[in-house]
Design an enzyme around this catalytic site. Sequence first.
Site, PDB file in Angstrom:
ATOM      1  N   GLU A 230       0.818  -1.215   0.000  1.00  0.00           N
ATOM      2  CA  GLU A 230       0.000   0.000   0.000  1.00  0.00           C
ATOM      3  C   GLU A 230       0.852   1.266   0.000  1.00  0.00           C
ATOM      4  OE1 GLU A 230      -3.088   0.282  -0.495  1.00  0.00           O
ATOM      5  OE2 GLU A 230      -4.153  -1.476   0.253  1.00  0.00           O
TER       6      GLU A 230
ATOM      7  N   GLU B 132      -3.929 -10.669  -0.111  1.00  0.00           N
ATOM      8  CA  GLU B 132      -4.779 -10.577   1.072  1.00  0.00           C
ATOM      9  C   GLU B 132      -6.187 -10.945   0.637  1.00  0.00           C
ATOM     10  OE1 GLU B 132      -4.508  -6.759   3.128  1.00  0.00           O
ATOM     11  OE2 GLU B 132      -2.350  -6.686   2.759  1.00  0.00           O
TER      12      GLU B 132
HETATM   13  C1  IPT Z   1      -5.119  -3.849   3.659  1.00  0.00           C
HETATM   14  C2  IPT Z   1      -3.740  -3.663   4.191  1.00  0.00           C
HETATM   15  O1  IPT Z   1      -2.791  -4.068   3.248  1.00  0.00           O
HETATM   16  C3  IPT Z   1      -3.498  -4.416   5.458  1.00  0.00           C
HETATM   17  O2  IPT Z   1      -2.318  -3.948   6.042  1.00  0.00           O
HETATM   18  C4  IPT Z   1      -4.650  -4.267   6.396  1.00  0.00           C
HETATM   19  O3  IPT Z   1      -4.797  -2.929   6.724  1.00  0.00           O
HETATM   20  C5  IPT Z   1      -5.888  -4.728   5.732  1.00  0.00           C
HETATM   21  O4  IPT Z   1      -6.132  -3.975   4.596  1.00  0.00           O
HETATM   22  C6  IPT Z   1      -7.100  -4.569   6.590  1.00  0.00           C
HETATM   23  O5  IPT Z   1      -7.011  -5.170   7.816  1.00  0.00           O
HETATM   24  S1  IPT Z   1      -5.499  -2.430   2.711  1.00  0.00           S
HETATM   25  C7  IPT Z   1      -7.209  -2.509   2.399  1.00  0.00           C
HETATM   26  C8  IPT Z   1      -7.893  -1.399   3.122  1.00  0.00           C
HETATM   27  C9  IPT Z   1      -7.488  -2.407   0.951  1.00  0.00           C
END
Ligand code: IPT
Length: 952
Positions: A416, A486
């Site tokens: 990010e 993720e």
């Molecule tokens: C994503 C982040 O990469 C991760 O660090 C964490 O924040 C997660 O979301 C949420 O728990 S970013 C997402 C808002 C697209």
Amino acid sequence: MSFRSTTAAEYVEDVSPGSGALPPRAWYPASDAASLSLNGSWRFRLSPTADAEDDAFAEPGYDAGGWAEVSVPGHWVLQGQGAPIYTNHLYPFPVDPPRVPTENPTGDHLRFFDLPDGWDLTDGGAVLRFDGVESCARVWLNGTDIGEFKGSRLPHEFAVGRLLKPAGNVLAVRVHQWSAGSYLEDQDQWWLPGIFRDVTLLHRPAGSVLDFFVHASYDHTTGQGTLRVDSDVDGRVSVPALDIDVATGEPVTVPVEAWTAETPKLYDGVLATEGERVPLRIGFRTVELADGLIKVNGRAVLFKGVNRHEWHPEKGRALDLETMREDVLLMKRHNINAVRTSHYPPHPDFLDLCDEYGLWVIDECDLETHGFTEQAWRDNPVDDDRWTPALLDRAARMVERDKNHPSVVIWSLGNEAGTGRGLTAMAEWIHGRDSSRLVHYEGDIDCRDTDVYSRMYADHAEVERIGQGLDGGTHKRRQLPSILCEYGHAMGNGPGGLADYQRIFESYDRLQGGFIWEWIDHGIKDDRYEYAYGGDFGEELHDGNFVCDGLVFPDRRPSPGLVEYKKVIEPVGIEGDGTTLRVTNKQDFADLSALAFEWSYQVDGETIESGSLAVPALAPGESADVKLPEPPAATGGGETGWTVRARLAADTAWGPQGHVVAWGQLPVSARQSPPFAATVGPVSGEGLITLGPAVFDARSGALRSIGPVDVTGLRLDVWRATTDNDDGAAWQSDVRYAALWRKFGLHRMRHRLDAVEPAGDTLTVRTRVAPAAWEFGLATVYRWTSDGDRLRLTVSVSPDGDWTVPLPRLGIRFGLSSADRVRWFGGGPEEAYPDTKSASLVSRWESTVDDLQTPYVRPQENGARADVRWAEIGGLRIEGDPEFWFTARRWSTEQLDAAAHRTDLTPGDTVWVNLDHGQHGIGSQSCGPGVLPQYQLHAGPAEFSFVFSDIG
Ligand code: IPT
């Protein structure tokens, strides 16, 4: 080496990575050179700004007698000095790079040490190594300023040989919470300043090892491995088990067993230079992009991964080896085969464990600038050349430190951070330095710099399109494999929909799996709350419990989400109907010879016979039909079926013999509705109506008792304490149901009584259940009958009006005045919901009411057991027609809904029982997609029954 004498704290806001440190190099845990751990108790002084104190404390002879003490490794904010801050992506200071606030908590640290006996100050030099300091440190040894650095989760070494004395050395470290480096470290986690990883003094004898690069590839067509160790200092490399003894830089090819995450074969070796012997653990494997796929040793791999932050509920990111090992063992025991080290290189010991036990690793650089998204990425450091040296420094510190781990198969530039030239420079440098691994970065949507098309939180439909190659994108991207770096946001109850993702991953070659967000809840152990989350320390900006979104609770107890994930990613498929059984080896490298299969046969959930099952040692990807034995003679006309389990045949490094790796249930004969014939009718008495064993209030039609068991408040219930996934993330553009449910008043439904009709063999109670302010409602009729001993309730629900939202749940609830143990025949042992029920095993189960609760850090709906045929609680037996969802707790749904921490829940005298005909799915909307249509609970006509009996 350059010595500097900066007086002001200018370096804090300097975009450069620092000065004075040695070039990065390979990290190794041990060698025959002397070393001295400087971990332990340090003297500590906290000041409110970067330059509130001068540097006199670094001078030998300074009297720190009045100072506090802190443990190193550690974070001072977790040791009673200052407080932690949690923000997801917002910078907790004004965004004005590279400037930081004047209020900049600064911790001065002092450590006094003598050299151990036998440390030869005349032979070579010495290096002082910091494995992790957040976020910026300036270091003095014996009064000499030796430099300063940023890059919190990366090692920094300083040459200090000529400054050392045999005794009375003074190491002074000034650590600033905020620095220019903080702009590059905007990960979603607690801001935790401190010297949080080891500090070590390393003797560097003359002729000792500098940097070295172990190249150990595997040719799957020949079964040969090629080893070449490039070393800055010439020496020899020996691997006794392979009869290897060669000069550094010289390649040697021999037959080997390859390293994979499933078969983590490591060969012990030694790199010997004139002055040092360094033990090596060598794994032979080749990673490549071939045929549009990520291949290791010639085969495509499917990542069944998790994102792992370093976390300990008391020590923060200062993890000890046993905690790291616990993570690895838990992962292996839950069928996880891959880790993304979100979002920074972990403690190096963790990677040694991944090599040893076998996990694929995406090693991610310590880089995130997420807060710039608030200003449309203007002034993003990754697109500003002034910052590029800092980015390249971070890339080099990661790659050089970790390059000798066979487990690391992909480098990730960070997380990010938008897009920009700095990222491109990092990717180019990494590709040039290490062509033996792939490069990942999710923000590179066109895959300009990367070797894999990575997405986060894509919904099922998008993932399927990517699998089919119908997602468009640049020409380059279309040639690349895809992963979800993720997905499955494990915040609170959930994530839902994992089985549906896995089916899609397994259907398309291009999809090489994903990484659940995330491994562990970052709750901080706290006397007030059990576990604290954002806001609990009075932070001015915070993101609440968004920091508790892991598959394990803060104490590492597996949550139901982890149990579900284990089932969904099983390495063996066990499927079939009552006559055939199909076993599939879903692994990428290993055959099934490590597993022993067994069958058992259940009648009404009780095992009546079991035995072992011969299954061929199928190669990866192979399936076979396996013959089950003749079913044991059935006793009576009950529900019957097989359960087949695959267990570890022998102890392994990560699990004991007998550990269940995979299982499947194959129903044979289905359950029949509980037989029931109404034989008695309602009898009206003084203000009461009696029906068989039950007594009702004649005016309201409310059930009062069944035999000796008092029952309170039995009525229709549609509300659940909304989950984090029901609430959804504020930035979600999709419909977020929890907010609508509250708007439409589903948490405050009113029950209007229309009629109480004792007639014939039935007591009928007619009601309308609806919220204030709205025209829609649920016409609800309760029909009670009895066979003299038992009581049957049939609930009929007919929605009227314009229902535009699904229902959270649909069923009845009631209170029992005393209940402790619960027995049931149905799904268990853990909670399940419509889209989280793969791991729900139909059997006989027993629990206490307390143990039915799932301890989510922020309380919310939890604890439902699926597919329950019957349950016994508080002297009642309840049979469902059809099966139902069973929940019982010592507080009401309203109390659960109002609680912010577990300590807000105090058990009352009443046990509240919910028997649900339906539950809305869970989904993953706390960061990702919502509930898939097939798991939504739409309002519609429904009818369901329960038979109650008093079991005294
Ligand atoms: C994503 C982040 O990469 C991760 O660090 C964490 O924040 C997660 O979301 C949420 O728990 S970013 C997402 C808002 C697209």
